[in-house]
Scaffold this motif. Structure first.
Motif, PDB file in Angstrom:
ATOM      1  N   SER A  57      58.997  48.648  34.992  1.00 50.83           N
ATOM      2  CA  SER A  57      59.884  49.412  35.870  1.00 50.83           C
ATOM      3  C   SER A  57      59.152  49.983  37.081  1.00 50.83           C
ATOM      4  N   ALA A  58      57.835  50.109  36.992  1.00 50.97           N
ATOM      5  CA  ALA A  58      57.038  50.585  38.130  1.00 50.97           C
ATOM      6  C   ALA A  58      55.574  50.323  37.833  1.00 50.97           C
ATOM      7  N   PHE A  59      54.752  50.269  38.886  1.00 50.90           N
ATOM      8  CA  PHE A  59      53.315  50.132  38.645  1.00 50.90           C
ATOM      9  C   PHE A  59      52.514  50.868  39.702  1.00 50.90           C
ATOM     10  N   CYS A  60      51.273  51.133  39.411  1.00 51.89           N
ATOM     11  CA  CYS A  60      50.338  51.684  40.407  1.00 51.89           C
ATOM     12  C   CYS A  60      49.000  51.011  40.212  1.00 51.89           C
ATOM     13  N   ARG A  61      48.411  50.559  41.299  1.00 46.61           N
ATOM     14  CA  ARG A  61      47.088  49.931  41.236  1.00 46.61           C
ATOM     15  C   ARG A  61      46.178  50.665  42.201  1.00 46.61           C
ATOM     16  N   ILE A  62      45.045  51.118  41.714  1.00 46.85           N
ATOM     17  CA  ILE A  62      44.046  51.732  42.589  1.00 46.85           C
ATOM     18  C   ILE A  62      42.771  50.913  42.470  1.00 46.85           C
ATOM     19  N   SER A  63      42.468  50.194  43.539  1.00 49.25           N
ATOM     20  CA  SER A  63      41.219  49.403  43.542  1.00 49.25           C
ATOM     21  C   SER A  63      40.860  49.066  44.984  1.00 49.25           C
ATOM     22  N   SER A  64      39.606  48.743  45.213  1.00 41.38           N
ATOM     23  CA  SER A  64      39.097  48.355  46.539  1.00 41.38           C
ATOM     24  C   SER A  64      39.586  49.253  47.665  1.00 41.38           C
ATOM     25  N   GLY A  65      39.529  50.547  47.448  1.00 42.15           N
ATOM     26  CA  GLY A  65      39.875  51.484  48.523  1.00 42.15           C
ATOM     27  C   GLY A  65      41.352  51.531  48.874  1.00 42.15           C
ATOM     28  N   LYS A  66      42.203  51.030  47.958  1.00 43.10           N
ATOM     29  CA  LYS A  66      43.642  51.017  48.251  1.00 43.10           C
ATOM     30  C   LYS A  66      44.453  51.569  47.085  1.00 43.10           C
ATOM     31  N   TRP A  75      45.288  48.777  32.565  1.00 42.49           N
ATOM     32  CA  TRP A  75      43.862  48.519  32.556  1.00 42.49           C
ATOM     33  C   TRP A  75      43.184  49.556  33.438  1.00 42.49           C
ATOM     34  N   VAL A  76      42.205  50.270  32.912  1.00 49.09           N
ATOM     35  CA  VAL A  76      41.479  51.245  33.734  1.00 49.09           C
ATOM     36  C   VAL A  76      39.991  51.102  33.444  1.00 49.09           C
ATOM     37  N   ASP A  77      39.260  50.615  34.423  1.00 54.67           N
ATOM     38  CA  ASP A  77      37.837  50.345  34.227  1.00 54.67           C
ATOM     39  C   ASP A  77      37.021  51.010  35.336  1.00 54.67           C
ATOM     40  N   TYR A  78      35.914  51.615  34.957  1.00 53.25           N
ATOM     41  CA  TYR A  78      35.023  52.222  35.962  1.00 53.25           C
ATOM     42  C   TYR A  78      33.599  52.049  35.486  1.00 53.25           C
ATOM     43  N   TYR A  79      32.793  51.355  36.264  1.00 53.58           N
ATOM     44  CA  TYR A  79      31.383  51.231  35.884  1.00 53.58           C
ATOM     45  C   TYR A  79      30.535  50.906  37.103  1.00 53.58           C
ATOM     46  N   GLU A  80      29.466  51.645  37.249  1.00 47.27           N
ATOM     47  CA  GLU A  80      28.493  51.440  38.326  1.00 47.27           C
ATOM     48  C   GLU A  80      29.168  51.274  39.680  1.00 47.27           C
ATOM     49  N   GLY A  81      30.113  52.177  39.971  1.00 46.34           N
ATOM     50  CA  GLY A  81      30.717  52.207  41.304  1.00 46.34           C
ATOM     51  C   GLY A  81      31.896  51.276  41.491  1.00 46.34           C
ATOM     52  N   SER A  82      32.104  50.307  40.587  1.00 45.19           N
ATOM     53  CA  SER A  82      33.307  49.495  40.774  1.00 45.19           C
ATOM     54  C   SER A  82      34.416  50.045  39.883  1.00 45.19           C
ATOM     55  N   TYR A  83      35.609  50.037  40.412  1.00 49.41           N
ATOM     56  CA  TYR A  83      36.703  50.694  39.716  1.00 49.41           C
ATOM     57  C   TYR A  83      37.976  49.893  39.873  1.00 49.41           C
ATOM     58  N   ASP A  84      38.811  49.974  38.873  1.00 50.19           N
ATOM     59  CA  ASP A  84      40.065  49.251  38.888  1.00 50.19           C
ATOM     60  C   ASP A  84      41.060  49.965  37.986  1.00 50.19           C
ATOM     61  N   GLY A  85      42.022  50.616  38.586  1.00 49.05           N
ATOM     62  CA  GLY A  85      43.058  51.294  37.815  1.00 49.05           C
ATOM     63  C   GLY A  85      44.389  50.579  38.003  1.00 49.05           C
TER      64      GLY A  85
END
Lengths: 84, 209, 385
Positions: B8-17, B173-183
């Motif tokens: 019904s909805a999503f949010c993605r936070i990655s690569s500065g966006k 999926w929410v991953d954060y390690y050594e400066g790379s991140y993907d929510g």
């Protein structure tokens, strides 16, 4: 004492990541827990680490924290009394 | 035999966006570090939650992603809190804060393990943070995969809804390690909601590219 | 019509032995695996913990004649799974109809504190890679499913195994839970001031914290009724929930755990009065045990005999839910309630029924509960066939 209180405020803000809090926001006699700063049980444990790291004071029984961490002033007093 | 469920909805936070439901809501490609970017998103949206600053970076990312996901998509008002599930996975578990904790105990002369760090050395704490913020009490599970597994996530979450174990789910999926991140978090419901994308492996793969 | 899911093999590896049988014999005699440990680089000061002897792991592992290099935890997973496969020869580990689920909170975290990751590739620090290593060892073609959900991981992994089997994609699921004791974990719980100086005392008036432990446990679940024997144990229900209260402190009212219990009983179609005994979480921290007493009372289970095995195994984190469930299963099979080691006087506000001494009693239905950091709770229900 006032100098120690001022220093302690800075240390607490840093140790507990109170990013939106400024030194002048912390009342010397206001309760640290519950209302006010909104600190919790993990913060109490972190304050025990702070006492040991910055002042070499070991608090063996975490229950003692309740008394020590009543306010900034009681904490500063405890440091003054127990500092090696 | 299986009913259709919807993203019904999503949010993605990655690569500065920050991408909410296909709209780029916020972008700052000049932010020098990932942690600073996540903080700038928090400030940009004027989320007032002092506990945010106490969280480790993984939880900060999960928290901000969930806040923007749920901002205009108030599933917590639509369903009973006991019927909302949270199912999240990542690749690096809590390795970022694990490394921090390890540093504080490696030097015997400077041995100060921090309880505030240690509590975050479990990946499911991020589910706890989302649950606490939104008072969600339903099923919760944290899985570890090498990369986002759309098929497993779609199948498992659909089975929770189809078997009546949940009415709605926050998944992703929410991953954060050594400066790379993907929510990447999304809501699943039995009705289409804002987006109305069928919750299938294929659609999930389209969404998470 | 949902297929019935049952357990056809099990193994516990702990300081009390390398098989379920060996472990259960010690539990029956109320012998603890916890002792004061020093010099194993767990802690600067001696610490009370349940630690598996390194030489014993090496000698058991050498019997398998394996050439590849494995970490301490991987060896435990391999030994534990291999023992269950021996008990269930009809289950083919290399079949696409068999899935492996691993439950662990910290995986190979010992590598993080060792020089150069002990010679292992850095990705060995991730749990998915541990999954790859284990599936490869057993020739399993499926990607291992990894559950890492704090101290409910083991119970949750079995619940998920049950759900996946009900969908019919797999026939057999091997669920293995393990965590090793490390300086990493000990120092963290010490910083929480949560570790007792003695063997922990679940539900007792003088309880003052946890004892930590390490263990590995495995169960094989199946939906294939041809593999069922009179000895097989049914999994009738299971659920998880969240307190939504605090990341490290349990809810004061126990409402989260109570919710998981009620969902479990509902699925199992059982009334509270039909539960014969409860294997509790019982970490022996003041707050956890109190919370459990509240939750059980709210779920009308306060009179049901209950134990905690934390004073035998220590808190074994990702293994706890599985090894304590297996002990519960053996209790059902042997009609034997295990007494709670170190429990003398009830120290929670609600009058729950803690088992003091081991005794025989006819048992059919066992409820296992768990709670963990992040506010998570879980419950699962086992029944005699």
């Amino acid at each position: 004492m006032e100098e120690l209180i001022n220093k302690l405020k800075g240390e607490i803000i840093e140790q507990l990541n109170l990013e939106d809090v400024k030194k002048e926001d912390i009342d010397n006699d206001a309760p640290l827990f519950g209302e006010g700063l909104g600190l919790d049980s993990i913060d109490a444990l972190e304050l025990i680490v702070l006492l040991e790291k910055n002042y070499g004071i070991k608090v063996a029984n975490p229950a003692d924290g309740k008394k020590i961490f009543q306010s900034i002033r009681t904490m500063a007093q405890y440091i003054q009394d127990n500092k090696k | 035999m299986s009913a259709t469920n919807y993203i019904s909805a999503f949010c993605r936070i990655s690569s500065g966006k920050v991408n909410v439901n296909h709209s780029i809501m916020f972008a700052d490609e000049n932010e020098e570090s990932s942690a600073a970017f996540i903080k700038s998103v928090y400030k940009h949206y004027q989320i007032n939650y002092p506990k945010f600053y106490k969280m480790d970076k993984l939880c900060q990312l999960a928290f901000v992603t969930s806040e923007l996901l749920l901002k205009d998509n108030k599933i917590t008002e639509k369903y009973s809190k006991e019927d909302i599930a949270i199912v999240v996975s990542n690749s690096n578990s809590s390795l970022e804060i694990d490394t921090e904790h390890q540093k504080t105990i490696s030097d015997k002369e400077n041995y100060f393990p921090s309880p505030a760090n240690f509590v975050y050395t479990l990946p499911n704490i991020l589910i706890g943070e989302i649950a606490i913020r939104n008072l969600i009490k339903g099923e919760n599970t944290f899985f570890i995969f090498d990369k986002f597994d759309a098929q497993f996530t779609a199948d498992y979450v659909n089975s929770l809804l189809n078997s009546g174990k949940a009415e709605s789910c926050i998944a992703g999926w929410v991953d954060y390690y050594e400066g790379s991140y993907d929510g990447f978090l999304y809501t699943v419901e039995k009705t289409p909601g804002v987006l109305g994308i069928e919750h299938t492996t294929e659609q999930l793969n389209n969404l998470y590219k | 019509m949902k297929s019935e899911i049952f357990i056809i093999a099990d193994n516990i590896i702990s300081p009390l032995g390398f098989t379920s049988e060996e472990n259960f014999q010690h539990l029956k005699k109320m012998e603890t695996g916890i002792k004061s440990v020093s010099g194993r680089s767990l802690s600067a000061e001696p610490v009370c913990a349940a630690v598996i002897n390194d030489d014993k792991i090496t000698s058991e592992f050498d019997k398998l004649n394996i050439k590849d290099q494995y970490t301490r935890l991987e060896k435990l997973f391999i030994l534990s799974i291999a023992d269950t496969l021996k008990q269930a020869p009809a289950v083919k580990a290399n079949s696409s109809k068999t899935l492996i689920i691993l439950s662990s909170t910290k995986g190979n975290i010992d590598l993080l504190g060792s020089a150069n990751n002990n010679g292992f590739d850095k990705k060995r620090l991730t749990l998915w890679e541990t999954g790859n290593v284990i599936t490869k060892h057993f020739g399993n073609p499926n990607k291992a499913l990894i559950v890492s959900n704090a101290c409910i991981s083991g119970v949750l992994a079995m619940i998920i195994g049950k759900r996946l089997l009900e969908q019919g994609v797999y026939e057999n699921i091997i669920v293995s839970g393990g965590d090793i004791l490390t300086h990493f974990v000990v120092s963290g719980f010490q910083s929480f001031k949560a570790v007792s100086n003695e063997v922990c005392k679940p539900y007792d008036a003088s309880r003052d914290g946890i004892s930590l432990g390490e263990a590995c446990g495995t169960v094989i679940l199946t939906n294939n009724s041809a593999l069922r024997s009179p000895d097989s144990i049914l999994i009738k229900g299971g659920a998880s929930s969240n307190d939504a209260n605090h990341i490290s402190g349990p809810s004061r009212t126990g409402d989260g755990l109570s919710l998981a219990i009620e969902k479990t009983l509902h699925e199992a179609n059982l009334k509270p009065s039909e539960i014969d005994f409860i294997s509790g979480h019982g970490t022996a921290t003041p707050y956890n045990d109190e919370m459990e007493s509240q939750a059980l009372t709210a779920s009308e289970l306060q009179n049901v005999p209950m134990n905690s095995l934390k004073s035998y195994f220590g808190h074994t984190l990702g293994a706890a839910g599985i090894i304590e469930s297996i002990a519960g299963i053996h209790s059902i099979k042997n009609n034997t309630l295990i007494g709670t080691y170190n429990f003398k006087e009830l120290g929670v506000t609600k009058p729950i029924n803690i088992i003091k001494e081991t005794k025989t009693q006819k048992l059919n239905n066992c409820l296992k509960t768990a709670a963990g950091f992040g506010g998570c709770n879980a419950a699962i229900l086992f029944s005699k066939n």
